[in-house]
Enzyme design. Structure first.
Site, PDB file in Angstrom:
ATOM      1  N   HIS A  27       1.118  -1.295  -0.327  1.00  0.00           N
ATOM      2  CA  HIS A  27       0.092  -0.118   0.249  1.00  0.00           C
ATOM      3  C   HIS A  27       0.768   1.033  -0.070  1.00  0.00           C
ATOM      4  O   HIS A  27       1.898   1.270   0.502  1.00  0.00           O
ATOM      5  CB  HIS A  27      -0.864  -0.361   1.178  1.00  0.00           C
TER       6      HIS A  27
ATOM      7  N   ASP B 257       2.839  -4.077   7.524  1.00  0.00           N
ATOM      8  CA  ASP B 257       1.546  -4.374   8.090  1.00  0.00           C
ATOM      9  C   ASP B 257       0.517  -4.951   8.063  1.00  0.00           C
ATOM     10  O   ASP B 257       0.243  -5.418   7.020  1.00  0.00           O
ATOM     11  CB  ASP B 257       1.690  -2.964   7.097  1.00  0.00           C
TER      12      ASP B 257
ATOM     13  N   GLN C 275      -4.554  -4.882   7.269  1.00  0.00           N
ATOM     14  CA  GLN C 275      -6.104  -6.399   6.528  1.00  0.00           C
ATOM     15  C   GLN C 275      -6.037  -7.328   6.946  1.00  0.00           C
ATOM     16  O   GLN C 275      -7.142  -8.404   7.064  1.00  0.00           O
ATOM     17  CB  GLN C 275      -5.799  -6.106   5.046  1.00  0.00           C
TER      18      GLN C 275
ATOM     19  N   LYS D 231     -10.587  -0.619  10.600  1.00  0.00           N
ATOM     20  CA  LYS D 231     -10.426  -2.713   9.864  1.00  0.00           C
ATOM     21  C   LYS D 231     -11.319  -3.110  10.843  1.00  0.00           C
ATOM     22  O   LYS D 231     -11.631  -4.287  10.132  1.00  0.00           O
ATOM     23  CB  LYS D 231      -9.324  -1.847   8.967  1.00  0.00           C
TER      24      LYS D 231
ATOM     25  N   CYS E 258      -4.514   2.723  -3.813  1.00  0.00           N
ATOM     26  CA  CYS E 258      -3.669   3.715  -3.109  1.00  0.00           C
ATOM     27  C   CYS E 258      -2.553   2.301  -3.151  1.00  0.00           C
ATOM     28  O   CYS E 258      -1.263   1.886  -2.386  1.00  0.00           O
ATOM     29  CB  CYS E 258      -3.933   3.413  -1.772  1.00  0.00           C
TER      30      CYS E 258
END
Lengths: 150, 413
Positions: free
Chosen positions: B130, B207, B210, B233, B371
């Site tokens: 991202h 990261d 998600q 999220k 993104c």
């Protein structure tokens, strides 16, 4: 169905998306300018050939969504043979048509361009329809190296 | 799936009842929310906690001696403890509260990165990152003279591990990798990535934006050095996120932003900094947001992350199969190990047009570059349409998606 997608994706738009008119680079263009919509990746380049202040020829290439491609196709059809002053006037009318709260405009004078009026109801898509128009405007006033909707 | 946590199906009807947003009509159709990769909806248990904070004990935290402040501080720190347990961090000192994944990554870049990188050093990322796990490192490279190296992906959207190993060099100072790709759904082999980096004593940042809403995450088992994620999220509020870091690394890092809460003493000739985790928490935080994050964690923990992962895997299989039967549709991102993200393109229909037509059917998806412009470039496409799943989605949602896509084909036939 309780809605009619035809309001947005009218036959004229689907047709001009599938078979865009005046599509391809104009080899002997006097002016060209790229317009870019980073939101959806639409990227169109506009080419014009001027005779004094008359748009003798106009074309575009690039890729984009149906609304931006059809809008560019319809715009090039409408602009061919117009003076730059007339083009500016159509740009302003079209801009009002898409963005005014209550446009006081007669759809008939827009001819085929009226097919794009449905975009009014889809705020996130107005930039798609107006990309080529802003590019034309930037091209004619000569003040931009490229046009971005963001 | 671990042997000691058998999967238990949960009551999907009851779960859906918890999410007020889901029960409405959009353009005369029941809302089908498939944009969870962008942000997830909030259960009433989270909404009520936010409401309660503002109605009953809104106040600033940490230095107040009055009752409301003590209550707010207690709830805030209790949420930190829930976060610690949720990711199995070793201590509360390792849980830094930020405004989101992006802030967490920038914090590491601007503290750990600026303190440790010099010209000639390398930061290793991947082609599927991202923008928020690309740009902070580019900024850091400009500041330090380090350079960015990128591990390529194959056509399925999987990391090419041989390339990763080849790029792990004596100059690599940090590996920063997405746990689950937001644009492709790929679940990266993060344990293997970390082990290979650690063999060369290179720290790894993950990261997890998600990943955290969709599968169990155990930072100790992973042995990652930094783990970043956002609350929104994870069915929590926006503007709240987490940076997990190993204590020894965090201790050695200089502070990032200066301000209240991150100091111990301030004099004009010398300021001393507060202990972890407060050293990295300047200014009044999103107090309600953090407390709401605790409530969101309570919510998903009660269902069970293993159960959620299992449920979503089944739904993804159903969805991928259904999409494969739509003429002219090509799925982008077909990794063997994949989470509930379905990116696709359709012949002759731009993703943006797909998005508009689906919205007219009440189906909310995302269209664009997500993104992740380098991913789009990798596949030579300007954009994709993306349906992303969450614990409250159903096979009916997938069926509505498929029906709307068939309609899109008719509009453009």
């Amino acid at each position: 169905m309780s809605f009619d997608m035809k309001d947005l994706y009218q036959d004229v738009i689907v047709d001009h998306n599938r078979s865009p008119r005046n599509f391809g680079k104009l080899e002997d263009a006097d002016l060209s300018l790229e317009g870019y919509n980073p939101l959806c990746g639409d990227r169109l380049t506009l080419y014009i050939k001027l005779n004094n202040d008359i748009i003798n020829d106009i074309s575009f290439d690039g890729s984009g969504c149906a609304i931006s491609v059809a809008s560019a196709s319809l715009m090039t059809e409408a602009m061919k043979g117009k003076s730059t002053k007339e083009a500016e006037s159509v740009f302003n009318d079209f801009h009002h048509l898409l963005t005014d709260e209550e446009p006081d405009l007669d759809l008939e004078k827009f001819g085929k361009l009226a097919a794009l009026a449905g975009v009014r109801d889809y705020p996130s898509r107005i930039k798609c329809a107006s990309l080529c128009w802003h590019t034309l405007n930037g091209l004619l006033d000569g003040s931009h190296n490229s046009i971005s909707t963001e | 799936m671990t042997a000691d946590t058998p999967v238990k199906p949960y009551d999907i009807g009851k779960v859906r009842e918890d999410f007020p947003v889901l029960h409405q009509e959009i353009n005369d159709h029941p809302l089908v929310y498939l944009d969870n990769g962008a942000t997830a909806q909030k259960p009433r248990q989270v909404i009520e906690v936010l409401d309660k904070y503002y109605r009953e004990y809104n106040s600033n935290i940490h230095r107040g001696v009055h009752s409301l402040s003590e209550k707010a501080t207690g709830e805030y720190e209790a949420a930190r403890n829930k976060i610690k347990n949720f990711i199995n961090a070793g201590s509360l000192q390792e849980v830094i509260l930020t405004s989101g994944t992006t802030a967490s990554i920038n914090l590491v870049a601007q503290t750990y990165g600026r303190a440790n990188l010099k010209p000639g050093d390398e930061i290793l990322i991947t082609e599927m990152e991202h923008h928020s796990n690309i740009v902070p490192w580019q900024i850091l490279c400009e500041q330090t003279g380090a350079s960015l190296k990128v591990v390529p992906i194959n056509d399925k959207g999987e990391l090419i591990m041989e390339e990763y190993q080849a790029l792990l060099s004596d100059r690599t100072r940090l590996v920063a990798v997405v746990h689950i790709s937001n644009a492709l759904g790929t679940i990266n082999p993060v344990k293997e990535i970390i082990d290979l980096a650690h063999a060369k004593e290179i720290p790894v940042l993950l990261d997890g934006a998600q990943a955290v809403p969709h599968c169990p995450v155990d930072v100790v088992a992973l042995d990652c050095d930094f783990y970043c994620f956002s609350a929104h999220k994870l069915f929590g509020p926006t503007g709240t996120g987490v940076l997990y870091g190993k204590q020894a690394l965090l201790e050695a890092m200089p502070p990032w932003q200066g301000g209240g809460d991150m100091i111990r003493t301030v004099r004009f000739n010398e300021t001393t900094y507060n202990d972890l985790p407060y050293k990295f928490e300047a200014g009044t935080p999103h107090i309600a947001g953090v407390i709401g994050t605790g409530a969101a964690i309570d919510y998903v923990t009660a269902i069970g992350m293993e159960n959620i992962a299992h449920y979503e895997a089944d739904l993804l299989a159903y969805g991928s199969e259904a999409l494969s039967h739509i003429d002219g549709l090509t799925q982008v991102g077909t990794a063997k190990n994949k989470a509930g993200i379905m990116s696709f393109v359709m012949d002759g229909i731009h993703p943006h047009d797909i998005g508009t037509i689906l919205d007219q059917h009440g189906v909310a998806i995302r269209t664009g570059h997500h993104c992740a412009m380098p991913v789009m470039e990798r596949y030579s496409i300007p954009a994709t349409a993306r349906a992303s799943l969450a614990l409250y989605n159903t096979r009916d949602d997938i069926d509505a998606l498929v029906e709307a896509l068939q309609n899109a084909r008719k509009v453009f036939a």
